[in-house]
Design a protein around this motif. Sequence first.
Motif, PDB file in Angstrom:
ATOM      1  N   THR A 147       3.147  -0.659   0.377  1.00 26.25           N
ATOM      2  CA  THR A 147       1.814  -0.238   0.819  1.00 26.25           C
ATOM      3  C   THR A 147       1.531   1.202   0.434  1.00 26.25           C
ATOM      4  O   THR A 147       0.398   1.549   0.093  1.00 26.25           O
ATOM      5  CB  THR A 147       1.671  -0.398   2.342  1.00 26.25           C
ATOM      6  N   GLU A 148       2.548   2.052   0.467  1.00 29.45           N
ATOM      7  CA  GLU A 148       2.345   3.467   0.163  1.00 29.45           C
ATOM      8  C   GLU A 148       2.167   3.709  -1.329  1.00 29.45           C
ATOM      9  O   GLU A 148       1.680   4.761  -1.736  1.00 29.45           O
ATOM     10  CB  GLU A 148       3.508   4.284   0.716  1.00 29.45           C
ATOM     11  N   ARG A 156      -1.892   2.854  -1.677  1.00 29.99           N
ATOM     12  CA  ARG A 156      -2.903   3.585  -0.909  1.00 29.99           C
ATOM     13  C   ARG A 156      -3.508   4.680  -1.776  1.00 29.99           C
ATOM     14  O   ARG A 156      -2.832   5.315  -2.567  1.00 29.99           O
ATOM     15  CB  ARG A 156      -2.290   4.183   0.357  1.00 29.99           C
ATOM     16  N   ASP A 185      -5.183   1.498  11.337  1.00 29.81           N
ATOM     17  CA  ASP A 185      -4.058   1.997  10.549  1.00 29.81           C
ATOM     18  C   ASP A 185      -3.326   3.078  11.335  1.00 29.81           C
ATOM     19  O   ASP A 185      -3.801   3.560  12.361  1.00 29.81           O
ATOM     20  CB  ASP A 185      -4.560   2.571   9.222  1.00 29.81           C
TER      21      ASP A 185
END
Length: 685
Positions: free
Chosen positions: A86-87, A90, A671
């Motif tokens: 996910t990082e 982003r 989030d």
Amino acid sequence: MTTPPHNRPRTARDHQRAMRMTVRAGGVGAGMLASAVAGAATAADSARDGLDEISITAARSEDRALQPAYSLSEQDIERKLPTDFTEVFRAVMGVGIRTNSRGEAVLRLRGSEERQSQIFIDGAPISVPWDGRADLSLFPASFIRNVSIIKSAAPIEYGANAVLGVVDISTFETSEHFKMNARSEVGSHDSYLLEGEVFVPVGGLGLQLGANRFSRDAISIASSDPIPFDPQAGDGRTNTDLESTSFFAAAALEREWGTFRLSAMDIDADKGIAAAAHIDPAEGDPRFWRYPDWHMTQISLAGDIALGEETGLRVNAWHQRFEQQIVSYGDVTYSQPEEQQDDRDRTYGGRLVLSHDWQHLTTRLITSIQESTHTQTETDLMADTTSEPEQFRQRLVSVGGEVDIPLSGTVKSSLSLAHDRASTPLTGGRPVQPAIANWAAGGATEWQASQELTVTATLGLRTRFPTMRELYGNALGRFLLNPDLKPETALVGDVTFAWTPATLPLELSLTPWFTRIDDTLSQRNVTVDGVSRRQRYNLDGSNGYGIEAGAIWQATNALTLEANAFWQDLKADRAADGTRPTLYQRPKSQLLLAANYMFASGGNVRAEMNHLGHAFDENEDGTVARLGTSTEFNVKFYMPVKQTDYGVWQIYGALNNITDTVVLPQLGLPDAGRTFKLGIRLASD
């Protein structure tokens, strides 16, 4: 950017050289920067994202026109200091990451629904076919070497269901010397990470081995306002702990006649998922679930073989084993388990691409097949009864061809046609569904208008078939089945202008795009015997259009400035009663501003601002709620502290969402708020 195409036929030596370059680069092409700005951008090669022309699964031939791909190199990924997938994604233009109500971190490209975009690792899809999704928060980022993102109609090598783009990931490492990478980090809510990886050249083989261990107690929250019914708000989200252990191994063989690579990854996790805490449990029905067992093993084989002077064969094969246990609880204390679902999935798939260079054009014949079997057992823990196992099976087949036509020294086109088919021979005792088939087509034209300007236009028609879960799954009684579901059909087009001025250390890109989707799959609330249940159904259709713009400026040899902007407008067709259904959880806009500074010592500091526009979601009672805008700021750094024979020891850290801003992509599921991490790593030269 690419140079003008050449019309000469390619020899077997050309094929072999191209295959070796594809494997060494992990499928990410070498033409990211125009030669006119290469001198000024040398210091920034390890500190920039950009448009690229090659993806891993759909390799470029000399005369093939492909959609421009947004690429992240190993150095680009390193700057982000990612812990999980996910990082990595982003703050990438046109890419959204959202954690859904099942606790899965899913990806969306250009506002697509999460099943409309596919993710591939080393040429194999990683989505679990039962559900058509992958939880990106459970995949360690340490495996990734290169990423290519296509936000348009994907090339036909990707098969059915990749209707609105693909993410193509390579894990390939290459070196003539032993390499070692290791790191350890701690962070918010007692999170910690331990991982290590080695690369060992042995004769003609390249061997990789890696392991990863991650744990956290909870996910941070910025405010309890969006989740008033979470009792642990001050200490992080209730039931968001995670423990995972991962292993990775690969072996690559390179010969004059071609290359082969076998890779395997294994991920074993135990996790909780946040309940939709905007819902009062006394009035609504939030989900109180845990995943005490989440286990995926995937094995992939990729090969390129030169069959003759002008003929090549690309081979991909994969096997995925997935097991998952879901336990449902009665309330937010998670003290009384009520129901349990045990899932087991076995998937086999493969792809063959036979290419031949004729005198003035190149042709490809492409065949792919995937079969997945899902076995599901449900247990009533209160009554201590277990149902008979239910078994489901889906088979996807795609057969097609493509031709590359060099129209001139500066213009080339590629045209494709494929036939996709989905069948479900096992339906768990539900009514048998007839097989569904549809045509897919696409075209791309690339014009090298000048040494500085490249224009690429693409148009594609793609189909997404309903997953087995959409057709037959009831999610422990939460869903009402709809036997009349139809596949989605998407017409997608865009034009990309990529400009690298010869006199400036600058890259500019602009992409207007549109989508037309018929039979868009959505969800609605249906009341049966006084009980509200969710049901999937087909909207008449939807239209979308938008624009992306990006700029990278090498301000100095050390400082790189980036700006990306994304805007979209998506609307569903009006229903028969004149109302227009709302398309949920699709942000109107996205803006990224970033500055990256590289020190002469090898250190790096990156600061970024990520703004997300408003979107809409559905309340429990079926009314529409507006999700507000958000702006978050992040700072990341790494700094060398000691040089060794195996690489450089570095300290690194990140402070994300510095202002503790509420980022709300879905009602009740914000989030993470402000988080930090600090670590030390050994990075091979």
